[in-house]
Design a protein around this motif. Structure first.
Motif, PDB file in Angstrom:
ATOM      1  N   GLY A 196      31.285  56.688  44.542  1.00 48.07           N
ATOM      2  CA  GLY A 196      32.334  56.838  45.534  1.00 48.07           C
ATOM      3  C   GLY A 196      32.129  57.915  46.573  1.00 48.07           C
ATOM      4  O   GLY A 196      33.027  58.166  47.378  1.00 48.07           O
ATOM      5  N   ALA A 197      30.954  58.581  46.598  1.00 49.94           N
ATOM      6  CA  ALA A 197      30.839  59.714  47.527  1.00 49.94           C
ATOM      7  C   ALA A 197      29.393  60.104  47.774  1.00 49.94           C
ATOM      8  O   ALA A 197      28.526  59.922  46.924  1.00 49.94           O
ATOM      9  N   SER A 198      29.161  60.670  48.942  1.00 54.52           N
ATOM     10  CA  SER A 198      27.934  61.416  49.205  1.00 54.52           C
ATOM     11  C   SER A 198      28.139  62.839  48.694  1.00 54.52           C
ATOM     12  O   SER A 198      29.269  63.290  48.502  1.00 54.52           O
ATOM     13  N   GLU A 199      27.038  63.551  48.471  1.00 52.71           N
ATOM     14  CA  GLU A 199      27.103  64.898  47.899  1.00 52.71           C
ATOM     15  C   GLU A 199      26.307  65.873  48.756  1.00 52.71           C
ATOM     16  O   GLU A 199      25.197  65.569  49.180  1.00 52.71           O
ATOM     17  N   LEU A 200      26.893  67.037  48.985  1.00 54.92           N
ATOM     18  CA  LEU A 200      26.204  68.138  49.655  1.00 54.92           C
ATOM     19  C   LEU A 200      26.075  69.273  48.663  1.00 54.92           C
ATOM     20  O   LEU A 200      27.088  69.802  48.185  1.00 54.92           O
ATOM     21  N   LEU A 201      24.838  69.637  48.302  1.00 56.71           N
ATOM     22  CA  LEU A 201      24.580  70.667  47.296  1.00 56.71           C
ATOM     23  C   LEU A 201      24.284  71.991  47.983  1.00 56.71           C
ATOM     24  O   LEU A 201      23.396  72.074  48.835  1.00 56.71           O
ATOM     25  N   ILE A 202      25.020  73.046  47.601  1.00 56.97           N
ATOM     26  CA  ILE A 202      24.838  74.383  48.161  1.00 56.97           C
ATOM     27  C   ILE A 202      24.380  75.310  47.041  1.00 56.97           C
ATOM     28  O   ILE A 202      25.115  75.554  46.081  1.00 56.97           O
ATOM     29  N   VAL A 203      23.172  75.836  47.131  1.00 54.29           N
ATOM     30  CA  VAL A 203      22.618  76.711  46.097  1.00 54.29           C
ATOM     31  C   VAL A 203      23.073  78.150  46.365  1.00 54.29           C
ATOM     32  O   VAL A 203      22.922  78.657  47.477  1.00 54.29           O
ATOM     33  N   THR A 204      23.620  78.789  45.336  1.00 49.48           N
ATOM     34  CA  THR A 204      24.101  80.167  45.489  1.00 49.48           C
ATOM     35  C   THR A 204      23.346  81.167  44.620  1.00 49.48           C
ATOM     36  O   THR A 204      23.492  82.370  44.805  1.00 49.48           O
ATOM     37  N   GLN A 205      22.544  80.680  43.688  1.00 46.62           N
ATOM     38  CA  GLN A 205      21.780  81.585  42.817  1.00 46.62           C
ATOM     39  C   GLN A 205      20.555  80.858  42.279  1.00 46.62           C
ATOM     40  O   GLN A 205      20.639  79.688  41.888  1.00 46.62           O
ATOM     41  N   GLY A 206      19.421  81.546  42.245  1.00 42.93           N
ATOM     42  CA  GLY A 206      18.217  80.977  41.674  1.00 42.93           C
ATOM     43  C   GLY A 206      17.568  79.929  42.561  1.00 42.93           C
ATOM     44  O   GLY A 206      17.819  79.847  43.766  1.00 42.93           O
ATOM     45  N   LEU A 238      20.760  74.082  51.419  1.00 44.30           N
ATOM     46  CA  LEU A 238      21.569  72.912  51.125  1.00 44.30           C
ATOM     47  C   LEU A 238      20.703  71.665  51.085  1.00 44.30           C
ATOM     48  O   LEU A 238      19.648  71.610  51.717  1.00 44.30           O
ATOM     49  N   MET A 239      21.185  70.663  50.357  1.00 42.87           N
ATOM     50  CA  MET A 239      20.554  69.345  50.374  1.00 42.87           C
ATOM     51  C   MET A 239      21.640  68.297  50.228  1.00 42.87           C
ATOM     52  O   MET A 239      22.623  68.501  49.509  1.00 42.87           O
ATOM     53  N   VAL A 240      21.468  67.183  50.914  1.00 38.06           N
ATOM     54  CA  VAL A 240      22.453  66.107  50.852  1.00 38.06           C
ATOM     55  C   VAL A 240      21.886  64.909  50.085  1.00 38.06           C
ATOM     56  O   VAL A 240      20.694  64.609  50.171  1.00 38.06           O
ATOM     57  N   PHE A 241      22.779  64.243  49.326  1.00 44.83           N
ATOM     58  CA  PHE A 241      22.413  63.062  48.556  1.00 44.83           C
ATOM     59  C   PHE A 241      23.341  61.926  48.995  1.00 44.83           C
ATOM     60  O   PHE A 241      24.551  61.975  48.744  1.00 44.83           O
ATOM     61  N   PRO A 242      22.793  60.899  49.646  1.00 47.70           N
ATOM     62  CA  PRO A 242      23.639  59.815  50.160  1.00 47.70           C
ATOM     63  C   PRO A 242      24.369  59.068  49.042  1.00 47.70           C
ATOM     64  O   PRO A 242      23.881  58.963  47.912  1.00 47.70           O
ATOM     65  N   GLN A 243      25.518  58.552  49.384  1.00 51.84           N
ATOM     66  CA  GLN A 243      26.399  57.874  48.432  1.00 51.84           C
ATOM     67  C   GLN A 243      25.686  56.769  47.663  1.00 51.84           C
ATOM     68  O   GLN A 243      24.982  55.948  48.233  1.00 51.84           O
ATOM     69  N   GLY A 244      25.876  56.794  46.340  1.00 50.20           N
ATOM     70  CA  GLY A 244      25.405  55.713  45.488  1.00 50.20           C
ATOM     71  C   GLY A 244      23.953  55.788  45.064  1.00 50.20           C
ATOM     72  O   GLY A 244      23.523  55.008  44.203  1.00 50.20           O
TER      73      GLY A 244
END
Length: 208
Positions: free
Chosen positions: A104-114, A137-143
């Motif tokens: 149901g969604a795309s994802e945006l990953l934000i790294v804050t440590q390591g 950051l990295m984005v992962f398209p929906q599905g």
């Protein structure tokens, strides 16, 4: 003169139109494709629009050395109808979030440590992998199938943000080996050895 009166009446009608700014979820109701029903506006407070559940580090003592703490609409009712949510991702040394997808969604990953090695597989079976450090950051398209894993020997923390208040989740390994999907059918549809399938089922709690 007629045009002035028309524009004035139009302006007044727009000014008096009511706009629903938000729909804080009434979690006692049923979740539907359009979200939860709204709490009465008279019962909404500032607490409905703030959430502190992602502050604390999660326990990563488990088979994947990782943990995901969600801030979806079920935990954070103020997200209802707004089309976004978040989570906290804690990865221990050698931690991994196995291949999974969010229907149901795309994802945006934000790294804050390591450091985190992350990637996804496109529908053309092209693999995109990147090792991320703090602030990247990295984005992962929906599905699409994607993963995250610790890069290096230290723990890592990241915050995924989703384009839905309830993004959904399906983990490939769990779908295959933590379910009652029969071993003969898994072997037939994946070309995996039945002995290996049964071993993985015994580890993840599947049957069949």
């Amino acid at each position: 003169m007629f045009q002035i009166i028309f524009l004035l009446s139009l302006f007044l009608s727009i000014s008096n139109a009511s706009v629903q700014d938000f729909c804080v979820a009434d979690l006692k109701g049923s979740d539907t494709p359009s979200g939860f029903p709204c709490k009465p506006a008279t019962t909404v407070t500032a607490e409905d629009f703030a959430y502190s559940g992602l502050i604390e580090e999660a326990n990563v003592t488990n088979i994947i050395n990782a943990a995901v703490t969600p801030a979806f609409v079920g935990q954070f009712p103020g997200l209802n109808g707004l089309g976004l949510s978040a989570a906290r991702l804690d990865l221990g040394p050698a931690g991994v979030i196995p291949l999974h997808s969010h229907p149901g969604a795309s994802e945006l990953l934000i790294v804050t440590q390591g450091h985190i090695t992350a990637g996804f597989v496109s529908s053309a079976n092209t693999v995109y992998i990147k090792t991320l450090k703090r602030g990247e950051l990295m984005v992962f398209p929906q599905g699409l199938l994607h993963f995250q894993a610790t890069a290096g020997k230290r723990k890592a923390v990241a915050f995924p943000v989703f384009s839905s208040a309830n993004p959904g989740l399906q983990i490939l390994d769990f779908a295959l080996f933590a379910s009652n999907f029969s071993t003969p059918l898994i072997a037939k549809t994946t070309f995996l050895d039945p002995v290996l399938i049964k071993k993985l089922k015994s580890v993840l709690g599947g049957s069949g």
